[in-house]
Design a protein around this motif. Structure first.
Motif, PDB file in Angstrom:
ATOM      1  N   SER A 233       5.649  12.415   4.063  1.00 35.07           N
ATOM      2  CA  SER A 233       3.987  12.265   4.461  1.00 35.07           C
ATOM      3  C   SER A 233       2.973  11.821   3.177  1.00 35.07           C
ATOM      4  O   SER A 233       1.675  11.992   3.758  1.00 35.07           O
ATOM      5  N   LEU A 234       3.268  12.576   2.154  1.00 37.08           N
ATOM      6  CA  LEU A 234       2.008  12.703   0.913  1.00 37.08           C
ATOM      7  C   LEU A 234       1.313  11.411   1.044  1.00 37.08           C
ATOM      8  O   LEU A 234       1.798  10.626   0.784  1.00 37.08           O
ATOM      9  N   GLY A 235      -0.128  11.861   1.112  1.00 37.65           N
ATOM     10  CA  GLY A 235      -0.981  10.535   1.027  1.00 37.65           C
ATOM     11  C   GLY A 235      -1.361   9.760   1.741  1.00 37.65           C
ATOM     12  O   GLY A 235      -2.167   8.704   1.359  1.00 37.65           O
ATOM     13  N   LEU A 236      -0.685  10.200   2.610  1.00 43.51           N
ATOM     14  CA  LEU A 236      -0.571   9.112   4.277  1.00 43.51           C
ATOM     15  C   LEU A 236      -1.997   9.157   5.142  1.00 43.51           C
ATOM     16  O   LEU A 236      -2.383  10.434   4.591  1.00 43.51           O
ATOM     17  N   SER A 237      -2.740   8.266   5.904  1.00 42.81           N
ATOM     18  CA  SER A 237      -3.938   8.941   6.949  1.00 42.81           C
ATOM     19  C   SER A 237      -2.992   9.251   7.428  1.00 42.81           C
ATOM     20  O   SER A 237      -1.088   9.261   7.986  1.00 42.81           O
ATOM     21  N   PRO A 238      -4.321  10.301   8.319  1.00 42.50           N
ATOM     22  CA  PRO A 238      -3.347  10.838   9.535  1.00 42.50           C
ATOM     23  C   PRO A 238      -2.594  10.463  10.560  1.00 42.50           C
ATOM     24  O   PRO A 238      -1.687  11.060  11.332  1.00 42.50           O
ATOM     25  N   ILE A 239      -2.963   9.360  10.892  1.00 42.29           N
ATOM     26  CA  ILE A 239      -2.758   8.009  11.502  1.00 42.29           C
ATOM     27  C   ILE A 239      -0.988   8.101  11.065  1.00 42.29           C
ATOM     28  O   ILE A 239       0.112   8.128  11.919  1.00 42.29           O
ATOM     29  N   LEU A 240      -0.921   7.352  10.092  1.00 46.77           N
ATOM     30  CA  LEU A 240       0.305   7.244   9.736  1.00 46.77           C
ATOM     31  C   LEU A 240       1.670   8.529   9.316  1.00 46.77           C
ATOM     32  O   LEU A 240       2.751   7.746   9.850  1.00 46.77           O
TER      33      LEU A 240
ATOM     34  N   SER B 161       0.370  -1.264   0.231  1.00 46.40           N
ATOM     35  CA  SER B 161      -0.574  -0.040  -0.072  1.00 46.40           C
ATOM     36  C   SER B 161       0.583   0.504  -0.146  1.00 46.40           C
ATOM     37  O   SER B 161       1.714   1.337  -0.303  1.00 46.40           O
ATOM     38  N   GLY B 162       0.647   2.106  -0.099  1.00 49.99           N
ATOM     39  CA  GLY B 162       1.066   3.354  -0.417  1.00 49.99           C
ATOM     40  C   GLY B 162       2.086   4.066   1.087  1.00 49.99           C
ATOM     41  O   GLY B 162       2.837   4.383   1.128  1.00 49.99           O
ATOM     42  N   GLY B 163       0.915   3.745   1.927  1.00 54.15           N
ATOM     43  CA  GLY B 163       1.580   4.062   3.722  1.00 54.15           C
ATOM     44  C   GLY B 163       2.708   3.536   3.828  1.00 54.15           C
ATOM     45  O   GLY B 163       3.987   3.298   4.205  1.00 54.15           O
ATOM     46  N   GLU B 164       2.914   1.660   3.523  1.00 56.29           N
ATOM     47  CA  GLU B 164       3.955   0.639   3.205  1.00 56.29           C
ATOM     48  C   GLU B 164       5.079   1.104   2.307  1.00 56.29           C
ATOM     49  O   GLU B 164       6.128   0.716   2.807  1.00 56.29           O
ATOM     50  N   GLN B 165       4.649   1.833   1.008  1.00 56.24           N
ATOM     51  CA  GLN B 165       5.678   1.958   0.457  1.00 56.24           C
ATOM     52  C   GLN B 165       6.735   3.245   0.659  1.00 56.24           C
ATOM     53  O   GLN B 165       7.399   3.268   0.726  1.00 56.24           O
ATOM     54  N   GLN B 166       5.829   4.065   1.613  1.00 56.14           N
ATOM     55  CA  GLN B 166       6.693   5.414   2.124  1.00 56.14           C
ATOM     56  C   GLN B 166       7.312   5.066   3.613  1.00 56.14           C
ATOM     57  O   GLN B 166       8.441   5.087   3.860  1.00 56.14           O
ATOM     58  N   MET B 167       7.177   3.754   4.133  1.00 62.88           N
ATOM     59  CA  MET B 167       7.230   3.106   5.241  1.00 62.88           C
ATOM     60  C   MET B 167       8.788   2.655   5.149  1.00 62.88           C
ATOM     61  O   MET B 167       9.828   2.576   5.601  1.00 62.88           O
ATOM     62  N   LEU B 168       8.603   1.423   3.950  1.00 62.39           N
ATOM     63  CA  LEU B 168       9.549   0.765   3.206  1.00 62.39           C
ATOM     64  C   LEU B 168      11.421   1.889   2.421  1.00 62.39           C
ATOM     65  O   LEU B 168      11.911   1.874   2.416  1.00 62.39           O
ATOM     66  N   ALA B 169      10.621   3.374   2.087  1.00 60.61           N
ATOM     67  CA  ALA B 169      11.636   3.891   1.368  1.00 60.61           C
ATOM     68  C   ALA B 169      12.589   4.651   2.308  1.00 60.61           C
ATOM     69  O   ALA B 169      13.644   4.673   2.352  1.00 60.61           O
ATOM     70  N   ILE B 170      11.008   4.796   3.837  1.00 65.67           N
ATOM     71  CA  ILE B 170      12.558   5.587   4.652  1.00 65.67           C
ATOM     72  C   ILE B 170      13.472   4.484   5.275  1.00 65.67           C
ATOM     73  O   ILE B 170      14.308   4.250   5.378  1.00 65.67           O
ATOM     74  N   GLY B 171      13.141   3.075   5.412  1.00 65.72           N
ATOM     75  CA  GLY B 171      13.857   1.873   5.985  1.00 65.72           C
ATOM     76  C   GLY B 171      14.958   1.599   5.174  1.00 65.72           C
ATOM     77  O   GLY B 171      15.861   1.845   5.657  1.00 65.72           O
TER      78      GLY B 171
END
Ligand SMILES: Nc1ncnc2c1ncn2[C@@H]1O[C@H](COP(=O)(O)OP(=O)(O)OP(=O)(O)O)[C@@H](O)[C@H]1O
Ligand SMILES: [Mg+2]
Lengths: 306, 238
Positions: B165-172, B139-149
């Protein structure tokens, strides 16, 4: 049934060669999206270089047979040298003919590639003349029979060498650092740079490996057919390209599958329809695949997420 | 404190279009610096220029005293300047594990890679669950985590983040900003680009405001948060 099996073996032998050449097309396309039209000629150059190296070793087309470990050693030496030389030539072609055009409109490097192809053909014609030349058959060629089906050592050699090369390549691509760098650069060049991958070096290695495999194919083709000619790479190249497209251009496993399929289709067409029709059938497959399933048999269709 | 990364009068062109018109900025040891600005202001171009993906036509970029203006992208990464680019740029046909391994590509110390990977998984447990999954199926959020990781796997000496944080849910978004602060606490300076200017300035020590390739304002994050123009243009207040 025996005839069918016999043709199957012929097809696999011929297909192994196409597969080895197809790997070069597909690897290069995967990483720089260029159809390297000179690749087929690098393959022919591989055969020419083998003949030259054999001549240096004192082996000519006189029909002398060198048996035992001596023959094997010479074969090994020739194939390794030809592969290395072809690899270096591939790197030089990339460096001087393609690199500067990497970000140019796609048509420019394509035309350059055709130019390089003519250049290599011209060099080969001036070197060995415009007619067929014979490739020294220095290895003994015993035939093994399995209930009506005959396999000779040459066929066995072609099949074993091509499968070995493919297994090695597959291992290399998935398990070594350079292999991973190649896959990463193929998927996203800028992102690969941001990982610290030197993309230029990686692309050079891709050309090296693809061209070296063509050199190996040049050797086994010479051993298999006993002749070569400066225009050989044109048709073999087109067929290998068809194999790459059939398997899914850019896909390594696809190129291998496509190569074997094209070889088998060719052999079966020659047997059951007519020799005259093989090219028609093979290139009809190319057109049909491009029209009906451009991503090929194993082409991946991952949605591009934005 | 002296600057770790420093840009002086940097100009960058795309063909004949000038995207950066003489940018000067500093990132000092241990600080988070926010770079804010509207669409097309030149934020991404600034990061791409630092990473060597596009060349500065004029000006000078130095890192820890070394001139890197003309260095190649892979050399720049080897020096410890690591970027998680705009749009994540995950290797879609490679697994989560392979993506993380590639993050460590330029590192000389192969042995500690596994341990660092465990640290990334501790930071983003979701990635651990998906370790064998292809990047393109996240998912988009998981991809962002992966990019940072993936960027962390390089053991950055400075981290460049382009709209994490682009396109992520408020919690994320909360999670991501938490992680950013966390990474910074370990001593890694960060140059942060964000559409979410408020959050960026809240986590940053200082900030720069970019408009059409020019830096129009700079100051401490607190000053920028209080600035009338900034509030109007970037914080959605009037
Ligand atoms: N590859 C390119 N070729 C030509 N012009 C480009 C290219 N990339 C960016 N530009 C132009 O450069 C300017 C700055 O773009 P940049 O991507 O740096 O903006 P940005 O601040 O990151 O915007 P956003 O918030 O939308 O990501 C824009 O006017 C853009 O159109
Ligand atoms: Mg941007």
């Amino acid at each position: 049934m025996a005839i069918f099996l016999q043709q199957l073996i012929n097809g696999i032998a011929q297909g192994g060669m196409y597969a080895l050449i197809a790997l070069g097309y597909t690897m290069v396309y995967g990483i720089v999206e260029l159809i390297n039209f000179a690749h087929g000629d690098v393959f022919t150059l591989g055969s020419f270089l083998c003949i030259a190296i054999l001549a240096l070793l004192g082996v000519s087309a006189s029909g002398q047979i060198i048996a035992g470990w001596q023959g094997a050693l010479i074969a090994l030496l020739v194939v390794v040298l030809a592969a290395l030389l072809c690899g270096v030539i591939g790197v030089l072609i990339e460096r001087f003919a393609y690199r500067r055009l990497r970000n140019a409109p796609r048509l420019a490097p394509l035309i350059t590639a055709i130019g390089v192809s003519f250049l290599l053909q011209g060099v080969m014609r001036n070197w060995k003349g415009p007619s067929e030349i014979s490739f020294p058959q220095f290895l003994p060629n015993p035939t093994f029979a399995f209930g009506g089906v005959h396999i000779d050592l040459r066929e066995l050699l072609v099949v074993i060498v091509s499968i070995l090369m493919m297994v090695a390549l597959q291992f290399f691509i998935y398990n070594t650092k350079l292999g991973k760098a190649m896959r990463a650069s193929a998927q996203d060049r800028d992102a690969a740079s941001l990982m610290g991958i030197n993309v230029n070096t990686t692309i050079a290695w891709t050309f090296f490996i693809g061209s070296a495999l063509a050199g190996v194919a040049g050797f086994i083709s010479g051993m298999y057919f006993g002749t070569t000619m400066f225009t050989n790479g044109y048709q073999a190249g087109l067929k290998a390209f068809t194999a790459a497209v059939l398997g899914g251009i850019g896909n390594i496993a696809g190129a291998m599958l496509g190569g074997f399929l094209i070889g088998i289709v060719e052999a079966m067409t020659a047997q059951y329809i007519s020799d005259q029709w093989t090219n028609v059938v093979v290139f009809s497959i190319l057109v049909l695949i491009l029209v009906l399933r451009p991503s090929g048999l194993l082409g991946e269709q991952l949605p591009e997420k934005v | 404190m002296s600057a770790v990364l420093s840009l002086v009068g940097v100009e960058t062109f795309y063909g004949r279009i000038q995207a950066l018109r003489g940018i000067s900025l500093d990132v000092r040891a241990g600080e988070i610096v926010a770079l804010i600005g509207g669409n097309g202001a030149g934020k991404t171009t600034t990061l791409r220029t630092i990473s060597g993906l596009v060349r500065a036509a004029h000006g000078r970029i130095t890192f820890a005293g070394d001139d890197i203006t003309h260095a190649m992208p892979d050399q720049i990464v080897r020096m410890g300047i690591v970027q998680a680019p705009e749009g994540r740029r995950i290797f879609q046909r490679m697994t989560v594990l392979e993506n993380l391994e590639l993050g460590a590509y330029a590192r000389a110390d192969g042995r500690s890679v596994r341990g660092d990977m465990d640290d990334v998984f501790a930071l983003f447990p979701r990635l651990a669950e998906r370790r064998s999954q292809k990047g393109g199926t996240l998912s988009g959020g998981e991809q962002q985590m992966l990019a940072i990781g993936r960027a962390l796997m390089a053991r950055p000496k400075i981290l460049l983040l382009d709209e994490p944080s682009l396109g992520l849910s408020p919690i994320l978004v909360e999670t991501i900003f938490h992680v950013i602060a966390d990474i910074n606490k370990r001593g890694v300076p960060i140059l942060l680009i964000e559409q979410n200017a408020r959050k960026a300035l809240q986590v940053a020590a200082r900030g720069y405001v970019l408009e059409t390739g020019t830096i129009v304002k700079e100051g401490t994050a607190a000053d920028l948060l209080a600035d009338d123009d900034v509030r109007k243009a970037y914080l959605g207040e009037d």
